[in-house]
Structure formats: structure tokens, C-alpha cells
Design a protein around this motif. Structure first.
Motif, PDB file in Angstrom:
ATOM      1  N   UNK A 122       0.721  -1.288   0.013  1.00 41.07           N
ATOM      2  CA  UNK A 122      -0.144  -0.018  -0.010  1.00 41.07           C
ATOM      3  C   UNK A 122       0.794   1.165  -0.144  1.00 41.07           C
ATOM      4  N   UNK A 123       1.980   1.298   0.979  1.00 38.59           N
ATOM      5  CA  UNK A 123       2.793   2.361   0.977  1.00 38.59           C
ATOM      6  C   UNK A 123       3.398   2.655  -0.554  1.00 38.59           C
ATOM      7  N   UNK A 126       0.760   4.167  -2.578  1.00 38.87           N
ATOM      8  CA  UNK A 126       0.609   5.535  -2.439  1.00 38.87           C
ATOM      9  C   UNK A 126       1.727   6.339  -2.581  1.00 38.87           C
ATOM     10  N   UNK A 129       1.467   6.959  -6.403  1.00 40.63           N
ATOM     11  CA  UNK A 129       0.472   7.922  -6.574  1.00 40.63           C
ATOM     12  C   UNK A 129       0.916   9.240  -6.413  1.00 40.63           C
ATOM     13  N   UNK A 130       1.480   9.437  -5.424  1.00 37.51           N
ATOM     14  CA  UNK A 130       2.155  10.722  -4.825  1.00 37.51           C
ATOM     15  C   UNK A 130       2.834  11.437  -6.050  1.00 37.51           C
ATOM     16  N   UNK A 137      -0.446  18.472  -8.975  1.00 37.98           N
ATOM     17  CA  UNK A 137      -1.110  19.057  -7.429  1.00 37.98           C
ATOM     18  C   UNK A 137      -0.026  18.637  -6.479  1.00 37.98           C
ATOM     19  N   UNK A 138      -0.561  18.773  -5.098  1.00 32.22           N
ATOM     20  CA  UNK A 138       0.740  18.634  -4.009  1.00 32.22           C
ATOM     21  C   UNK A 138       1.126  17.272  -4.197  1.00 32.22           C
ATOM     22  N   UNK A 139       2.287  16.753  -3.760  1.00 34.09           N
ATOM     23  CA  UNK A 139       3.001  15.575  -3.987  1.00 34.09           C
ATOM     24  C   UNK A 139       4.156  15.991  -4.908  1.00 34.09           C
ATOM     25  N   UNK A 142       9.609  14.287  -2.852  1.00 30.96           N
ATOM     26  CA  UNK A 142      10.021  14.197  -1.532  1.00 30.96           C
ATOM     27  C   UNK A 142       8.959  13.435  -0.838  1.00 30.96           C
ATOM     28  N   UNK A 143       7.731  13.627  -0.825  1.00 39.02           N
ATOM     29  CA  UNK A 143       6.922  12.888  -0.364  1.00 39.02           C
ATOM     30  C   UNK A 143       6.917  11.577  -0.854  1.00 39.02           C
ATOM     31  N   UNK A 147       7.680   8.208   1.816  1.00 33.46           N
ATOM     32  CA  UNK A 147       6.617   7.022   2.030  1.00 33.46           C
ATOM     33  C   UNK A 147       7.560   5.848   1.734  1.00 33.46           C
TER      34      UNK A 147
ATOM     35  N   UNK B  58      -7.478  18.103  -1.734  1.00 35.21           N
ATOM     36  CA  UNK B  58      -5.881  17.893  -1.805  1.00 35.21           C
ATOM     37  C   UNK B  58      -5.644  16.988  -0.226  1.00 35.21           C
ATOM     38  N   UNK B  68      -1.727   5.792   6.727  1.00 35.81           N
ATOM     39  CA  UNK B  68      -0.453   4.741   6.394  1.00 35.81           C
ATOM     40  C   UNK B  68       0.547   4.848   7.434  1.00 35.81           C
ATOM     41  N   UNK B  69       0.921   6.109   7.619  1.00 38.12           N
ATOM     42  CA  UNK B  69       2.165   6.119   8.308  1.00 38.12           C
ATOM     43  C   UNK B  69       2.112   6.098  10.174  1.00 38.12           C
TER      44      UNK B  69
ATOM     45  N   UNK D  52       1.566  20.490   0.298  1.00 41.67           N
ATOM     46  CA  UNK D  52       2.820  19.839   0.014  1.00 41.67           C
ATOM     47  C   UNK D  52       3.559  19.404   1.216  1.00 41.67           C
ATOM     48  N   UNK D  55       2.053  17.015   3.535  1.00 41.27           N
ATOM     49  CA  UNK D  55       2.371  15.575   3.000  1.00 41.27           C
ATOM     50  C   UNK D  55       3.748  15.179   3.521  1.00 41.27           C
ATOM     51  N   UNK D  56       4.786  15.859   3.373  1.00 45.39           N
ATOM     52  CA  UNK D  56       6.021  15.570   3.740  1.00 45.39           C
ATOM     53  C   UNK D  56       6.048  15.435   5.280  1.00 45.39           C
ATOM     54  N   UNK D  59       4.555  12.267   6.761  1.00 45.42           N
ATOM     55  CA  UNK D  59       5.323  11.072   6.419  1.00 45.42           C
ATOM     56  C   UNK D  59       6.522  11.272   7.404  1.00 45.42           C
TER      57      UNK D  59
END
Lengths: 252, 93, 107, 97
Positions: A122-123, A126, A129-130, A137-139, A142-143, A147, B58, B68-69, D52, D55-56, D59
């Protein structure tokens, strides 16, 4: 602060000394916070920010996401140097920790192992996907890298021999891959007659996506290796497994 | 509608603050860690509410990453910080 | 009644920075010093993003990109610092800059 | 107004958490509080419309850094005096005051 206090009677003289010191530092910190708050609250010239300039050049950047455009096009130097920082960090961590024999870990619980078996795919999903979503979009790299690194940490946690059984050269190359690819892109731009790290408009999207994929991979690998701590064992060192951990038994 | 969603998120934030007391007082390490896990779950709910409240879908991605984390810290705790020889209280026992 | 978020979060960033600096100076345990640096870094990030937020009309993406880079760099720094602290602990059997002397007196 | 209340409470909690991370006597407690701190930071990034960064931070801040600290804590306290529990070491020595 409480945590500077010490136990024992012989420490009482020192405690007074420390409390004086902490009082002094408290006064200095209060002064610093007052100065910072004053500087923050004083209305200065209204900064325009860079949002307008980012928006004006967004059509030429090759991506739709403004943050990704800043990270991998306008200020790609930052990301290049960040890959270098990760490489440096792994080098320091590996050189600081002598490779240690893996201690006997508690037996992996079946619940835990099935949880990891569920979570890791799953990770990765994802993370992908990011990475894919990052251009609009965001992602982004780095993200996704974070993960992927978390998935690596989960794997290391459930099988502590994972890192030590991986071929070290492959691991090192994987970590350097982002840095090398970035440098290759930068030097290639110079060779093609542009500036350092300057992309052609026509190929910018492809270059950015390739950079993101490679950077995410390297970042994830570096983060997992950070968690692994010590450098993986050389095959010759593995014969010495079973000696006590470094530093034990030296207690006076 | 924004203030309704944010208001519910505010209530959840207050539950997090109450849970923080368990982290501060909790007699055993497991109590503290479980409270932190509760914050992770609560954080997902707050993020989903904020996503509706501010109209930014978003943010739901952030909630996904959170969900998940959240497991990572507890797995690290179980594997690295928790001895499996029975649930002894760690303090004042 | 509404307070500008720039005001609230900016001041919070400043205070986090100052609190972290105080902890860095006054806490003798190595691990807590690393925690304190992390709090300082969070304060700086909060301040940067608050500046980028402006008045909430046009969000400046440049501070966001800087903070993203900074987060990954701070994790690398934390990992290196923790490895150093572990190494210090294993070599000198000390995880606390003040307790070393009292402990050797105990024995 | 509700949004402002959310902001203010979130910020007060952040500062309060930072204070307790630095002053709590138990290092394990400090690490758990730091994990919660990272979680609330992610909420504040969302509030400042920086998904953004959120998200970082979601994680890294709460997940990876927490795992790093827990692992280091184990390594720095485990083989000091036989098989003592993780957070007894620091607690017992500090509680003398």
C-alpha cells in the motif's frame, strides 16, 4: 528548566551555579523573543513575494504544480544540493557506526508480519500515486521518497538482517543514483549549450518526471538506510558475528 | 458550513489535548504510545473535516498518508522499545 | 472576532524557536538536545510558511519549496546527530553531559 | 471565529508540547510527545494551505523521525546496566530530586 537539575548532595553547589546560568540564559532568551516579536510585528514594507513571478513563468516550467516547478525547475539547485546532503549523511552514518553483529531480535509476531505484508505494498502504491500526482497537484519526489523510506523502515523493523544481507555496493549506488543523475542532467544542459541545470522547454516535462522518479528512489533508500544505522557488514566481517556489541564491558 | 466543519475539528483537537494528559501521566510506556496512536487516528478525522471545511480535497491525500504512516511509530515501538517479557509497569513499581 | 492566522502562527514559530534554543542550551542530555534542535527547526519552518501565507489570498510557493527541502535535510541532520550521540554513548558510556562526572564518582 | 479559535488552540498546544518535550524528565515521554508534536505541525501546515509540506511532514515528522528517535533511545539506554527497561534508566536517576 527542570532537566538541568541534578541528583545527589555533592551536586548542590553545582546546582546553584547551573541555576544562575539558566537564569542568565532565560533572560537572554526573553530578550531574544521580545526582539524577534518586535521585528515580526513592526509593519515593514509590504513584501510582494514571489508568487506572481512563479505564476508568470509556470507555462514554461513544464509542470502544473507551482511547488514542483520551484523545486525542480526554478530552484533545482536546492534539490541537487539536497541529494548531496543525503549522500553525505549516509556516508557519515556509515562511517560512524562500525558494522555490528545483529542482535537477537524478539520473534516477529504473526500479526506484525501480516500487517507489514499488507502495509508495504500500500505504501509503495501511495508513493507512486504521490509521485504521479506531483506534477499537477501537491505531492512529488520528496513525499513519495518519504513514504518509500517509511516502507523500507517497516521492512527493516520486521527483519533486521535485511540491510546486512543486501549487497553493499548496490545499496551505495542506489543512494548515489539521484545525485549522479542530477549532475548528469546539469552537465548535459551545459554540454548542449544551455546554462547549468537549464532545461529546454520542449523536454522539461520529461526531464522533471525522470528526475522526480530517480530522486524519490534515492531519498527513500537513504531514509531507510538512516534508520538502519550501521553500515552493512562486509562478508569478511560476518565471520566475527557473535562478539559483544562495541562498547559493552568497558563500563568502569 | 466552514465553521461547522472546523468546529467539529476543534472538538476533536480538544480530545487530542485530553489524550495528551494520558501521555504526560501514563504510568507505562505502552499507555503513552497508545495515546499517540489515538492522535494519529484523530488527526485523520480532523484532516478529513478540514478538507471539507476549507474545500481543498487535496487534504484528503494528507489524511491517507497519515493513516498509512501512523502504524510506523507503533511498529517501531513494538520492535525497538518494548520488551516482550510481560507487561511490567515501568515506573515506581 | 477573528485573529489573523499570520499573527498567530508567526508568533508560534518564534516562540518554538526560542523554546527550542533554550532547551538546546540548558538540557544536558544529548538526545534532548537533538529534540530541541528539531523543535527550533519546526519553528523556523512555521515562520517561513506563515510568511508565504501572507493574507491568504495569494500563497507564495517558494517558502513551501524551501521548507520541503528543509524537512528532508533536517531528517538527515537528525539521523547524523543520533548516530553521533549513539557513538558517544557507546564509546564513553555517557548520554548526558552532566552525569558523567557524578556517575564516575559513584563507583 | 471558529477558525480563529482552532488556530489559537492549535498554536497554544504546539508551544505547550514543545515545552513539555524539553522539560519532561522521562526521555521516552519526550519522544512520544515529539511524535505528537509532529502530528500537530502537520495540522498547522494544512491550516496554512501548504498541503505539500503537510504531506512531507505527515510522512517524516511523525513517522520516520519518531522511529529514528525510538531506535536511538533503545540503543542509548539498553545495555547500560544489564537488562533494564527502556525508560527506567532516566526516570530513576532523575527522580531523586
Amino acid at each position: 528548566m527542570r532537566c538541568v537539575k541534578m541528583k545527589g548532595s555533592e551536586a548542590s553547589g553545582k546546582r546553584r551555579h547551573i541555576s544562575l546560568l539558566s537564569l542568565l540564559s532565560l533572560v537572554m532568551l526573553a530578550g531574544l523573543s521580545a526582539a524577534l516579536a518586535w521585528a515580526f510585528l513592526t509593519p515593514g514594507p509590504d513584501p510582494l513575494g514571489l508568487a506572481h513571478r512563479v505564476d508568470a513563468a509556470l507555462a514554461e516550467s513544464g509542470v502544473e504544480s507551482r511547488v514542483t516547478a520551484v523545486l525542480l525547475n526554478y530552484r533545482a539547485y536546492d534539490t541537487l544540493l539536497e541529494c548531496f546532503v543525503l549522500f553525505l549523511g549516509v556516508a557519515i552514518v556509515w562511517s560512524l557506526q562500525p558494522s555490528r553483529p545483529v542482535r537477537q531480535e524478539p520473534r516477529v509476531d504473526p500479526v506484525l508480519s501480516s500487517l507489514v505484508r499488507l502495509l508495504v505494498p500500500l505504501m509503495v502504491l501511495v508513493g507512486g500515486y504521490l509521485l504521479w500526482a506531483g506534477s499537477s497537484q501537491a505531492g512529488g519526489a520528496f513525499q513519495a521518497g518519504a513514504i518509500l523510506g517509511a516502507a523500507g523502515v517497516l521492512l527493516i523493523l520486521t527483519s533486521s538482517r535485511l540491510l546486512s544481507t543486501m549487497p553493499k555496493g548496490l545499496l551505495a549506488w542506489g543512494i548515489c543514483l539521484g545525485l549522479f543523475f542530477f549532475l548528469a542532467v546539469a552537465v548535459g544542459a551545459v554540454a548542449l549549450g544551455g546554462n547549468f541545470l537549464e532545461y529546454r522547454r520542449s523536454s522539461a516535462t520529461m526531464i522533471i518526471i525522470a528526475l522526480e522518479v530517480v530522486a524519490a528512489f534515492s531519498i527513500g533508500l537513504s531514509l531507510a538506510v538512516f534508520f538502519g544505522g550501521s553500515r552493512p557488514e562486509e562478508p569478511s566481517e560476518r565471520t566475527a558475528a557473535g562478539r559483544p556489541p562495541h562498547g559493552e564491558g568497558e563500563e568502569p | 458550513m466552514t465553521s461547522f466543519y472546523v468546529g467539529v475539528a476543534l472538538v476533536l483537537l480538544l480530545t487530542i489535548i485530553i489524550g495528551l494528559l494520558r501521555v504526560l501521566w501514563g504510568p507505562t510506556a505502552a499507555d503513552r504510545m497508545m495515546a499517540a496512536q489515538l492522535f494519529s487516528t484523530c488527526g485523520v478525522a480532523i484532516l478529513l473535516l478540514l478538507a471539507r471545511g476549507f474545500g481543498q480535497l487535496i487534504i484528503e491525500d494528507v489524511a491517507l498518508v497519515f493513516a498509512l504512516l501512523g502504524a510506523l511509530a507503533i511498529v517501531a515501538f513494538v520492535r525497538r522499545a518494548w520488551k516482550t517479557d510481560g507487561p511490567k509497569p515501568d515506573k515506581g513499581a | 472576532m477573528s485573529v489573523s492566522p499570520t499573527f498567530v502562527y508567526g508568533l508560534t514559530g518564534l516562540f518554538l524557536f526560542v523554546v527550542g534554543l533554550g532547551g538546546l542550551i540548558s538540557c544536558p542530555q544529548l538526545l534532548r538536545k537533538i529534540l530541541a534542535v528539531n523543535i527550533m527547526v519546526s519553528g523556523v519552518f512555521l515562520f517561513l510558511v506563515t510568511i508565504g501565507y501572507g493574507h491568504g489570498v495569494i500563497i507564495d510557493p517558494v517558502p513551501h519549496a524551501m521548507v520541503l527541502t528543509g524537512i528532508v535535510v533536517s531528517v538527515s541532520g537528525t539521523a547524523v546527530a543520533l548516530a553521533l550521540a549513539c557513538r558517544v554513548h557507546e564509546t564513553f558510556n555517557m548520554s548526558d553531559l552532566l552525569k558523567r562526572r557524578t556517575r564516575s564518582n559513584d563507583r | 471565529m471558529v477558525v480563529s479559535a482552532f488556530d489559537i488552540i492549535l498554536c497554544l498546544t504546539l508551544v505547550w508540547l514543545a515545552w513539555h518535550v524539553l522539560t519532561s524528565q522521562d526521555l521516552f515521554k519526550a519522544v512520544v510527545l515529539f511524535i505528537s508534536f509532529g502530528l500537530l505541525m502537520a495540522l498547522s501546515w494544512v491550516r496554512l494551505q501548504a498541503p505539500d509540506v503537510a504531506l512531507a511532514e505527515a510522512a517524516i515528522g511523525s513517522g520516520l523521525t519518531g522511529a529514528l528517535f525510538l531506535s536511538a533511545l533503545r540503543r542509548m539506554t539498553s545495555h547500560r546496566r544489564g537488562e533494564r527497561r527502556l525508560d527506567c534508566d532516566e526516570v530513576r536517576e532523575d527522580e531523586g530530586q
